[in-house]
Design a protein around this motif. Structure first.
Motif, short mmCIF file in Angstrom:
data_model
loop_
_atom_site.label_atom_id
_atom_site.label_comp_id
_atom_site.label_asym_id
_atom_site.label_seq_id
_atom_site.Cartn_x
_atom_site.Cartn_y
_atom_site.Cartn_z
N UNK A 133 11.12 -7.99 26.60
CA UNK A 133 9.98 -7.80 27.50
C UNK A 133 8.68 -8.05 26.74
N UNK A 134 7.70 -8.52 27.46
CA UNK A 134 6.39 -8.74 26.85
C UNK A 134 5.31 -8.27 27.80
N UNK A 135 4.16 -7.96 27.25
CA UNK A 135 3.04 -7.51 28.07
C UNK A 135 1.75 -8.03 27.46
N UNK A 136 0.87 -8.49 28.32
CA UNK A 136 -0.48 -8.88 27.91
C UNK A 136 -1.44 -7.99 28.66
N UNK A 137 -2.18 -7.18 27.94
CA UNK A 137 -3.10 -6.23 28.56
C UNK A 137 -4.50 -6.41 27.99
N UNK A 138 -5.48 -6.53 28.87
CA UNK A 138 -6.86 -6.56 28.44
C UNK A 138 -7.40 -5.15 28.55
N UNK A 139 -7.65 -4.56 27.41
CA UNK A 139 -8.15 -3.18 27.37
C UNK A 139 -9.52 -3.19 26.70
N UNK A 140 -10.48 -2.60 27.37
CA UNK A 140 -11.85 -2.58 26.88
C UNK A 140 -12.08 -1.26 26.11
N UNK A 141 -12.33 -1.40 24.83
CA UNK A 141 -12.53 -0.24 23.97
C UNK A 141 -13.95 -0.28 23.39
N UNK B 133 8.59 0.19 20.58
CA UNK B 133 9.34 -0.91 20.01
C UNK B 133 10.19 -1.67 21.01
N UNK B 134 9.99 -1.43 22.31
CA UNK B 134 10.87 -2.06 23.30
C UNK B 134 10.24 -3.25 23.99
N UNK B 135 9.09 -3.72 23.49
CA UNK B 135 8.48 -4.88 24.10
C UNK B 135 7.53 -5.55 23.13
N UNK B 136 7.28 -6.84 23.36
CA UNK B 136 6.29 -7.56 22.59
C UNK B 136 4.91 -7.27 23.15
N UNK B 137 3.97 -6.97 22.30
CA UNK B 137 2.60 -6.73 22.71
C UNK B 137 1.74 -7.91 22.24
N UNK B 138 1.00 -8.51 23.15
CA UNK B 138 0.11 -9.61 22.80
C UNK B 138 -1.32 -9.10 22.81
#
Length: 299
Positions: A129-137, A169-174
């Motif tokens: 699984x992979x996820x692309x998230x735009x998070x504003x910090x 550890x269960x997904x790729x984070x971009x």
């Protein structure tokens, strides 16, 4: 002389049955007495099967709700799989409650290979699984002092929840560089990926498409909530009429509303980046911004 025989009347079923049994008996009676109507209702019920993630239910904790309406056999199989994974999590040392482990099982089922390895107690494969998230910090969050973050859809989340997701550890984070949505183009022709001319000038570059979809998270048709990532990118001025492929001339439209705009007389223009004025075929006007729709028609 024989004495008259007495009989004890049987207690009425409705008075002794529980609600579940009573519902079943009523259902059986309907099948016997109104078979045709029941069949029609069954066909209608099949048309209303769905799996829906309620985006509005997402709170600062990052927890959301999903509803499922499906065939009983499918739901029974899903429930069995959830139970097996919840038990495997407990076997592997999880101290969470049964309800929490069952909720975690839903995410694990999204990776069938990993789910099967967990149930069979074998070595799990690399995450698929992979996820692309735009998070504003803001700066305080980056330095560990802030509490809140924001995603591309405008949801406010706890920064600790974002950090927890990044450690899973269960997904790729971009992780991608922040895109400055205030850095608008000058109206020149799109030059494709990474500043190079693309093979098809009609197709926007990755960066241009991302800017348009981040600027307007949903379809820009009045009151539409379809996510822009599943929408077409429409040229406000048609490409065949010298309309350029840049963020100043693109807007996300879901396929249905794209067809309405193309074939049903709806027109629109961009007033400012991300803000659109729509005109219906009969003259009504609607203002659409990234936060909602306003009817400007004079009553």
């Amino acid at each position: 002389m024989s004495s008259p025989t007495s009989t004890v009347p049987s207690p009425p079923v409705a008075g002794t049955a529980g609600l579940i049994t009573l519902d079943r008996l009523i259902d059986e009676a309907m099948l016997l007495l109104h078979a045709e109507e029941v069949e029609i209702a069954s066909l209608e019920a099949l048309e209303h099967r769905h799996v829906t993630l309620d985006e509005r239910s997402i709170g600062h904790t990052g927890i959301a709700e999903m509803t499922i309406r499906a065939d009983w056999a499918d739901l029974h199989d899903l429930d069995t799989a959830v139970a097996l994974i919840a038990e495997a999590l407990k076997r592997d040392g999880s101290l969470e409650s049964l309800d929490v482990r069952r909720s975690q099982a839903v995410g694990i089922l999204a990776d069938p290979t990993r789910a099967l390895a967990l149930i069979n107690n074998t070595e799990p494969p690399p995450p698929s699984k992979s996820i692309v998230a735009y998070v504003h910090l803001d700066h305080d969050v980056i330095e560990g002092r802030g509490l809140l973050a924001h995603d591309e859809a405008g949801h406010t989340l706890l920064a600790d929840r974002i950090r927890e997701w990044l450690t899973r550890g269960d997904r790729h984070i971009t992780i991608r560089p922040v895109i400055n949505l205030n850095d608008h183009c000058d109206g020149s022709e799109d030059t494709g990926h990474h500043g190079r001319q693309g093979p098809d000038p009609y197709v926007p570059s990755f960066l241009t498409a991302e800017k348009v979809r981040l600027r307007n998270p949903t379809c820009v048709f009045p009151h539409c909530t379809k996510k822009s990532r599943s929408c077409d990118l429409d040229h406000l001025t048609a490409h065949t009429r010298t309309g350029v492929t840049c963020e100043c001339n693109l807007a996300p439209l879901c396929r249905h509303h794209h067809q309405l705009k193309t074939h049903a007389g709806w027109t629109y223009q961009q007033l400012t980046p991300g803000t659109f004025l729509w005109r219906k075929p009969h003259g009504q006007t609607m203002l659409v911004t990234p936060t909602g729709t306003r009817d400007l028609t004079d009553p």
